[in-house]
Design an enzyme around this catalytic site. Structure first.
Site, short mmCIF file in Angstrom:
data_model
loop_
_atom_site.label_atom_id
_atom_site.label_comp_id
_atom_site.label_asym_id
_atom_site.label_seq_id
_atom_site.Cartn_x
_atom_site.Cartn_y
_atom_site.Cartn_z
N TYR A 143 0.81 -1.21 0.00
CA TYR A 143 0.00 0.00 0.00
C TYR A 143 0.85 1.27 0.00
O TYR A 143 0.38 2.32 -0.40
CB TYR A 143 -0.91 0.02 1.23
CG TYR A 143 -2.21 -0.74 1.07
CD1 TYR A 143 -2.21 -2.05 0.62
CD2 TYR A 143 -3.42 -0.15 1.40
CE1 TYR A 143 -3.39 -2.75 0.50
CE2 TYR A 143 -4.61 -0.84 1.28
CZ TYR A 143 -4.58 -2.14 0.83
OH TYR A 143 -5.77 -2.83 0.71
N LYS A 190 4.27 -15.28 2.00
CA LYS A 190 4.47 -15.96 0.72
C LYS A 190 5.98 -16.14 0.59
O LYS A 190 6.61 -15.72 -0.38
CB LYS A 190 3.86 -15.11 -0.41
CG LYS A 190 3.81 -15.79 -1.75
CD LYS A 190 2.83 -16.94 -1.84
CE LYS A 190 2.97 -17.68 -3.17
NZ LYS A 190 2.19 -18.94 -3.23
N ASP A 222 -1.79 -18.56 0.21
CA ASP A 222 -2.74 -19.33 -0.60
C ASP A 222 -3.33 -20.47 0.23
O ASP A 222 -4.52 -20.76 0.18
CB ASP A 222 -2.09 -19.84 -1.90
CG ASP A 222 -0.70 -20.43 -1.72
OD1 ASP A 222 -0.15 -20.35 -0.59
OD2 ASP A 222 -0.15 -20.97 -2.70
N ASP A 246 -6.12 -7.35 4.06
CA ASP A 246 -7.28 -6.74 3.42
C ASP A 246 -8.12 -7.83 2.76
O ASP A 246 -9.35 -7.90 2.92
CB ASP A 246 -6.83 -5.71 2.38
CG ASP A 246 -8.00 -5.07 1.66
OD1 ASP A 246 -8.95 -4.64 2.34
OD2 ASP A 246 -7.99 -5.03 0.41
N ASP A 250 -11.93 -9.91 4.35
CA ASP A 250 -13.20 -9.97 3.62
C ASP A 250 -13.66 -11.42 3.46
O ASP A 250 -14.85 -11.73 3.57
CB ASP A 250 -13.08 -9.33 2.22
CG ASP A 250 -13.44 -7.84 2.22
OD1 ASP A 250 -13.17 -7.17 3.23
OD2 ASP A 250 -13.99 -7.36 1.21
C1 IPM Z 1 -10.34 -1.66 4.10
C2 IPM Z 1 -10.56 -0.98 2.78
C3 IPM Z 1 -9.39 -0.04 2.51
C4 IPM Z 1 -8.14 -0.87 2.43
C5 IPM Z 1 -9.55 0.87 1.28
C6 IPM Z 1 -10.84 1.65 1.30
C7 IPM Z 1 -8.37 1.80 1.15
O1 IPM Z 1 -10.73 -1.91 1.76
O2 IPM Z 1 -10.18 -0.96 5.11
O3 IPM Z 1 -10.35 -2.89 4.14
O4 IPM Z 1 -7.83 -1.45 1.36
O5 IPM Z 1 -7.42 -0.93 3.44
MN MN Z 2 -10.85 -4.00 2.49
#
Ligand code: IPM
Ligand code: MN
Length: 369
Positions: A143, A190, A222, A246, A250
């Protein structure tokens, strides 16, 4: 925490304002029951700020955050916002905040609600005993690496590098937290391919040697993506770099039942922190009252715990969420056949109403008859 703590609310984009309204309601409840006199102010960020101030992170917003004890952020991101080649994107405003305040430790607990078991795509027996906490590095990695939208030869690139210092400080957070939990850290890398990830593995191992009671395992990313679905109950603290955290958090949201349920805390060296639901701006459902406020409400619980030192009230707020879900009150993303469907505002009001009521009841002196 002394009286008069100040919280800056950054509603942002998409469903951000709706979930921030829910968070504000919870903060007002917290203020009443704790007697802390929380001072709340609102500032602009993201595409919303771009429209009115020409920048996604106006100086006044940064100043408001600097003079506060904690920040609550709804969401940033909009399909109509400028791209990175045109200026500061809404996402970059958030990345700037994370780095400006050195909020390097992103805690993403994956809440498990008994009442939502059938919403998860996993078999119920796989969900037994799941108690997962992601510790995601938030100030480095891909990032923030050297990048070009268009390099000399015309191609774009991003770079992945981590210093020992960056790895040590996030690993320490993971081991400390594991010490108060099930004493396991799974570090994700990784290392079979990437040099920076071999360094990650070495540095995490070095920190781990100071925590002999905590079991450390290393796992390729992975493989971990699969393990999350196969053996989620074996995992306790999952330690990751910025990008892997990140993605995997999710994925883990599916275990909770909806992305709308996940809270997060971004912390640094002090009690100051930035709290945001994990879900993002969801422009497709913005303004319709459909947003799930629970990620935001649980983020307020994290704020109470980490920035205000109100552990008991944090637990009570989490219990109020539990209760409301157990009664079948839901937003559409977590609705089942016999659920009562409520709007964001209504669901948030149910949670905060119960939270306050339970608190005042616990304060009624026992009557002697
Ligand atoms: C998160 C979001 C952020 C990230 C974005 C909005 C920059 O997806 O907080 O998970 O990638 O960190
Ligand atoms: Mn995110």
């Amino acid at each position: 925490m002394s009286a008069g703590a100040r919280i800056t609310l950054l509603p942002g984009d998409g469903i951000g304002p709706e979930v921030t309204a829910a968070a504000q309601r919870a903060l007002e409840s917290l203020s009443r029951v704790s007697g802390l006199g929380l001072e709340l102010d609102v500032a602009e960020i993201g595409a919303a700020a771009l429209r009115s101030h020409g920048t996604a992170l106006p100086p006044a917003t940064l100043a408001a955050c600097e003079s506060s004890d904690a920040i609550f952020l709804g969401a940033v991101g909009s399909p109509s916002a400028p791209t990175a080649t045109e200026g500061l994107t809404p996402e970059q405003a958030l990345l700037t905040l994370r780095r400006h305040f050195e909020l390097f430790a992103n805690l993403r607990p994956v809440p498990r609600f008994e009442a939502l078991t059938s919403l998860a795509p996993l078999k119920a027996e796989r969900l037994d005993g799941v108690d997962l906490l992601f510790v995601r590095e938030l100030n480095g990695g891909l990032y923030y690496g050297r990048r070009a939208e268009q390099s000399a030869d015309g191609d774009a690139f991003d770079t992945l590098s981590y210093s020992d210092r960056e790895i040590h400080r996030i690993a320490k957070v993971a081991f400390e937290l594991a010490g108060g939990r099930r004493q396991r850290v799974t570090s994700v890398d990784k290392a079979n391919v990437l040099a920076s990830m071999r360094q990650w593995r070495r540095a995490v191992t070095a920190v781990g040697s100071a925590y002999p009671a905590v079991q450390l395992e290393h796992c390729y990313v992975d493989r971990l993506a699969m393990d999350l679905l196969h053996r989620p109950a074996d995992l306790d603290v999952v330690l990751t770099g910025n990008l892997f955290g990140d993605i995997l958090s999710d994925e883990a949201a599916a275990i909770a039942g909806s992305l709308g349920l996940l809270p997060s805390a971004s912390l640094g060296a002090s009690t100051f922190g930035l709290y945001e639901p994990v879900h993002g701006s969801a422009p497709d459902i913005a303004g319709a009252g459909l947003a799930n406020p629970i990620g935001a409400l649980l983020s307020v619980a994290l704020l109470a715990r980490h920035s205000l030192g109100l552990e008991e009230l944090a637990v009570r707020l989490e219990s109020a969420v539990d209760e409301v879900l157990a009664e079948g009150l839901r937003t559409p993303d977590i609705a089942e056949e016999d659920s009562v469907i409520l709007s964001s505002t209504e669901l948030a009001a149910e949670v905060t109403g119960r939270f306050e009521e339970a608190w005042w009841q616990s304060r009624v002196p026992l009557m002697v008859v």
